[in-house]
Write a protein that holds these residues in place. Structure first.
Motif, mmCIF file in Angstrom:
data_model
loop_
_atom_site.group_PDB
_atom_site.id
_atom_site.type_symbol
_atom_site.label_atom_id
_atom_site.label_comp_id
_atom_site.label_asym_id
_atom_site.label_seq_id
_atom_site.Cartn_x
_atom_site.Cartn_y
_atom_site.Cartn_z
ATOM 1 N N ALA A 1 -1.018 41.609 -2.161
ATOM 2 C CA ALA A 1 -1.294 42.781 -1.322
ATOM 3 C C ALA A 1 -2.630 43.386 -1.736
ATOM 4 N N ILE A 2 -3.539 43.558 -0.726
ATOM 5 C CA ILE A 2 -4.850 44.153 -0.987
ATOM 6 C C ILE A 2 -4.813 45.627 -0.607
ATOM 7 N N GLY A 3 -5.303 46.463 -1.474
ATOM 8 C CA GLY A 3 -5.337 47.896 -1.196
ATOM 9 C C GLY A 3 -6.520 48.269 -0.306
ATOM 10 N N ALA A 4 -6.690 49.555 -0.077
ATOM 11 C CA ALA A 4 -7.795 50.029 0.770
ATOM 12 C C ALA A 4 -9.135 49.690 0.133
ATOM 13 N N ILE B 1 -13.818 37.346 -1.954
ATOM 14 C CA ILE B 1 -13.544 38.776 -1.792
ATOM 15 C C ILE B 1 -14.846 39.569 -1.874
ATOM 16 N N SER B 2 -15.684 39.213 -2.822
ATOM 17 C CA SER B 2 -16.967 39.901 -2.973
ATOM 18 C C SER B 2 -17.830 39.715 -1.738
ATOM 19 N N LYS B 3 -17.808 38.507 -1.162
ATOM 20 C CA LYS B 3 -18.592 38.217 0.039
ATOM 21 C C LYS B 3 -18.068 39.034 1.224
ATOM 22 N N ASP B 4 -16.731 39.096 1.361
ATOM 23 C CA ASP B 4 -16.138 39.866 2.459
ATOM 24 C C ASP B 4 -16.459 41.353 2.311
ATOM 25 N N GLU C 1 -5.601 24.997 -14.667
ATOM 26 C CA GLU C 1 -6.944 24.660 -14.186
ATOM 27 C C GLU C 1 -7.080 24.993 -12.697
ATOM 28 N N ILE C 2 -6.011 24.682 -11.936
ATOM 29 C CA ILE C 2 -6.042 24.957 -10.492
ATOM 30 C C ILE C 2 -6.135 26.459 -10.238
ATOM 31 N N VAL C 3 -5.314 27.237 -10.944
ATOM 32 C CA VAL C 3 -5.298 28.687 -10.745
ATOM 33 C C VAL C 3 -6.620 29.313 -11.176
ATOM 34 N N ALA C 4 -7.158 28.842 -12.316
ATOM 35 C CA ALA C 4 -8.444 29.383 -12.784
ATOM 36 C C ALA C 4 -9.545 29.108 -11.772
ATOM 37 N N ASP C 5 -9.578 27.886 -11.245
ATOM 38 C CA ASP C 5 -10.587 27.528 -10.247
ATOM 39 C C ASP C 5 -10.384 28.328 -8.962
ATOM 40 N N PHE C 6 -9.118 28.467 -8.565
ATOM 41 C CA PHE C 6 -8.796 29.169 -7.322
ATOM 42 C C PHE C 6 -9.146 30.652 -7.415
ATOM 43 N N THR C 7 -8.771 31.299 -8.525
ATOM 44 C CA THR C 7 -9.059 32.733 -8.664
ATOM 45 C C THR C 7 -10.564 32.987 -8.722
ATOM 46 N N GLY C 8 -11.313 32.050 -9.304
ATOM 47 C CA GLY C 8 -12.770 32.188 -9.317
ATOM 48 C C GLY C 8 -13.342 32.160 -7.915
ATOM 49 N N LYS C 9 -12.880 31.192 -7.120
ATOM 50 C CA LYS C 9 -13.357 31.105 -5.733
ATOM 51 C C LYS C 9 -12.885 32.308 -4.924
ATOM 52 N N LEU C 10 -11.655 32.760 -5.191
ATOM 53 C CA LEU C 10 -11.105 33.900 -4.471
ATOM 54 C C LEU C 10 -11.922 35.156 -4.758
ATOM 55 N N ALA C 11 -12.311 35.337 -6.005
ATOM 56 C CA ALA C 11 -13.130 36.497 -6.373
ATOM 57 C C ALA C 11 -14.469 36.477 -5.639
ATOM 58 N N ALA C 12 -15.070 35.273 -5.544
ATOM 59 C CA ALA C 12 -16.354 35.149 -4.846
ATOM 60 C C ALA C 12 -16.200 35.467 -3.361
ATOM 61 N N MET D 1 -10.609 45.585 -6.926
ATOM 62 C CA MET D 1 -9.907 44.685 -6.023
ATOM 63 C C MET D 1 -9.892 43.257 -6.558
ATOM 64 N N ILE D 2 -11.017 42.809 -7.063
ATOM 65 C CA ILE D 2 -11.065 41.447 -7.619
ATOM 66 C C ILE D 2 -10.096 41.335 -8.797
ATOM 67 N N GLU D 3 -10.121 42.367 -9.653
ATOM 68 C CA GLU D 3 -9.204 42.354 -10.799
ATOM 69 C C GLU D 3 -7.742 42.390 -10.331
ATOM 70 N N GLN D 4 -7.482 43.231 -9.333
ATOM 71 C CA GLN D 4 -6.118 43.375 -8.838
ATOM 72 C C GLN D 4 -5.621 42.089 -8.172
ATOM 73 N N VAL D 5 -6.422 41.533 -7.281
ATOM 74 C CA VAL D 5 -5.986 40.368 -6.510
ATOM 75 C C VAL D 5 -5.850 39.141 -7.399
ATOM 76 N N THR D 6 -6.865 38.880 -8.225
ATOM 77 C CA THR D 6 -6.761 37.711 -9.117
ATOM 78 C C THR D 6 -5.598 37.875 -10.095
ATOM 79 N N GLY D 7 -5.349 39.132 -10.508
ATOM 80 C CA GLY D 7 -4.194 39.374 -11.389
ATOM 81 C C GLY D 7 -2.891 39.095 -10.672
ATOM 82 N N GLN D 8 -2.786 39.517 -9.411
ATOM 83 C CA GLN D 8 -1.575 39.250 -8.634
ATOM 84 C C GLN D 8 -1.351 37.751 -8.455
ATOM 85 N N VAL D 9 -2.422 37.041 -8.158
ATOM 86 C CA VAL D 9 -2.300 35.586 -7.973
ATOM 87 C C VAL D 9 -1.843 34.921 -9.266
#
Length: 618
Positions: free
Chosen positions: A508-511, A297-300, A284-295, A556-564
């Protein structure tokens, strides 16, 4: 098929089943002596009762054998050599003749457990065959000596049997229905006189195969006096008594083994319950965290996109940049800064979430260490049957307890660590993981085994290694050796974090936009030959850049959330690996205990059957 009392195998079947069940029951026992004894008993169960028939040609030897053994031999078929041995086989088969001996395999169940050797007339065989007959009689259970009721004066036969070892002999006078009662009486008297001269003590049965006369008496004698009513019971009496003593000892040992298993299962259930609750909460923590992380990343990426587009004003480009390379360098710098910023943000947030999860793990491993400290040692180390099992399981518990302590200390350190210290400790741990993985890989190539070194906190190898490289590295980082490293980077925390984060251990985030796209955009906008088309080119570049960024956003969202997610899943595997050996040992027992209980019940039933057979025989 008629039942042949000479081939009864009831007690043999029961005893064979008993010894086979005992062999399975004691498969993991330490008592080598009793195991060997059981195997020897099983070997004896396969011993056959063998019979050989001797007589001159034409006295009816083969017909007598068929009658005595109630037609289990083939009704037809000539004997190709001097000797023919009948044995049980899966299918009816006649072997090729070798040195005058032929073997015929008979698929009748009545043939199981016996061997019957038919011979050519004693007056027709040579010296070599006589020597073979002599060898076979030494292993036989009984020798059938056959005379024609009308002629008992076979000098050669009498000379031969007088030289044989004192075996169980049974004399038959065949075709008794073809002579007068007086002749039969006189010839029986002659046979007994010859036997007395040869110091032979044996019964004499006048029989008639055609009239089925005297055969039941002969079979009864063979069963009672030669084979015995319960031959296998008699042969295995010593083993049976030993089995009774052993089973009494086994009951005590098995009860302790079962109690030890039940006690260990309680510990495992407590650990499993804690881990299951942690896994559920962690997901539950990871699912919630990756959701916020995706948002985020999209904002950045939106901010990055806006900044790059704002720098594409053609008039400002002309004013601020003298060459295309200047403009290209500038776009790449902005690109790299956003990449570094986003790397830093993602890694910091990920570390904070991991630290919270590790605080919960610290509690789980402290509780697990307590369970193992309080474990009951029920099964004795010097137990005759299961001492090695007790030793092995205590060793497993000891190693698992050490792993729990080390893991608990590790998670305590990590949950309280600063950002930089967390990443440095994490890297030291990953270095150890890589060493173990390589050692395991090389050992596999060499055909060996590493003893199960499969993760940073997953095996006893980790506990041994802690005394060396990993613990030294951690201690140095905490006590000050590593402090110099942290101080050295000082205000360049972003550089340190980014450098560590781009390793194999962390996110690790790519270009955000590829260098190829940046260079292409810069070239198109800054082309002096197309100055009059600059505004049009800028609009085309903006659209091209937006398409690139939107595509990159998804990747990037797919890559980063997958890494997490993989990061947390990998940690879960290492956590669970800490208890693997203990879990396997308990789960193996969970399968064996019911199986052994069932075998014990079967053995108790078989022992009761044997007691009943002994009472009937007595």
């Amino acid at each position: 098929m008629k039942e042949n009392i000479l081939c009864e195998r009831k007690e043999q079947t029961v005893l064979s089943t008993l010894f086979e069940e005992l062999s399975g029951l004691l498969q993991d026992s330490d008592d080598r002596e009793i195991k060997d004894h059981i195997q020897e008993s099983l070997r004896k169960m396969n011993d056959t009762c063998s019979y050989i028939v001797l007589g001159e040609e034409g006295v009816g030897k083969t017909s007598l054998l068929r009658a005595v053994f109630q037609e289990i031999l083939p009704e037809q078929g000539d004997m190709g050599g001097d000797l023919c041995e009948y044995r049980w086989g899966e299918t009816d088969y006649e072997s090729p003749l070798m040195e005058g001996i032929q073997k015929k395999f008979v698929s009748s169940d009545n043939m199981r457990g016996i061997s019957i050797i038919d011979t050519k007339g004693i007056n027709r065989v040579g010296k070599n065959t006589l020597e073979k007959i002599r060898e076979m009689t030494e292993a036989c259970s009984a020798v059938f000596v056959v005379f024609d009721a009308g002629n008992v004066k076979s000098t050669r036969l009498w000379d031969i049997i007088e030289t044989f070892p004192k075996k169980k002999m049974i004399f038959f006078l065949t075709k008794s229905d073809t002579v007068s009662p007086e002749t039969l009486r006189q010839n029986m008297a002659k046979v007994r006189a010859y036997m007395q001269d040869g110091n032979i003590d044996a019964p004499v049965f006048p029989v008639s195969v055609a009239e089925e006369f005297g055969l039941d008496s002969a079979r009864g004698y063979i069963r009672d006096q030669v084979i015995g009513k319960n031959p296998m019971l008699k042969k295995q009496q010593e083993s049976i008594r030993e089995m009774e003593t052993m089973l009494a000892q086994y009951q005590d040992s098995f009860l302790q083994r079962k109690q030890q298993y039940e006690s260990d299962m309680v510990i495992l259930q407590k650990i499993n319950a804690s881990l299951d609750a942690y896994v559920s909460n962690h997901k539950e923590i990871v699912a919630d965290f990756t959701g916020k992380l995706a948002a985020e990343i999209s904002k950045d990426i939106d901010l990055y996109e806006q900044e790059i587009i704002s720098k594409m004003d053609p008039y400002k480009i002309k004013e601020r940049f003298k060459t295309q390379d200047d403009f290209t360098d500038y776009l790449n710098l902005v690109n790299d800064n956003y990449k570094a910023m986003m790397n830093d943000s993602v890694n910091r947030k990920t570390v904070e979430v991991m630290k919270n999860c590790m605080h919960d793990l610290e509690i789980i491993f402290q509780e697990a260490s307590g369970y193992f400290n309080e474990r009951e040692n029920i099964l004795a180390l010097n137990d005759r049957l299961y001492g090695s099992i007790s030793q092995s399981r205590r060793q497993i518990v000891s190693e698992t307890r050490e792993l729990s302590i080390v893991a608990g200390q590790f998670y305590t350190t990590m949950s309280d660590a600063s950002m930089n210290l967390f990443l440095q400790v994490w890297q030291e741990r990953e270095k150890y993981d890589n060493k173990i993985a390589m050692r395991k890989f090389l050992s596999t190539l060499a055909g060996g085994g590493t003893g199960g070194a499969a993760g940073a906190i997953g095996t006893a190898a980790f506990a041994n290694f802690v005394g060396g490289g990993f613990e030294a590295a951690i201690t140095g980082l905490i006590s000050g050796t590593g402090g110099a490293t942290v101080a050295a980077v000082g205000g360049s925390a972003l550089t340190t974090v980014t450098a560590l984060a781009t390793g194999a251990a962390f996110i690790a985030i790519g270009a955000i936009a590829s260098a190829f796209v940046i260079n292409a955009i810069a070239k198109k906008i800054f082309d002096p030959r197309a100055a009059e088309k600059m505004e049009k080119n800028v609009q085309e570049c903006i659209r091209q850049f937006q398409d690139e960024v939107n595509h990159t956003r998804e990747l990037m969202i797919e890559q980063v959330t997958g890494q997490v997610t993989n990061l947390f899943e990998s940690e879960l595997a290492k956590i669970d690996g800490c208890f693997t050996d203990f879990r396997i040992s308990v789960n193996v027992e969970s399968q064996k205990i019911p199986m052994l209980e069932q075998k014990t019940e079967t053995i108790d039933k078989l022992m009761r059957q044997i007691k009943e057979m002994e009472r009937n025989a007595g």
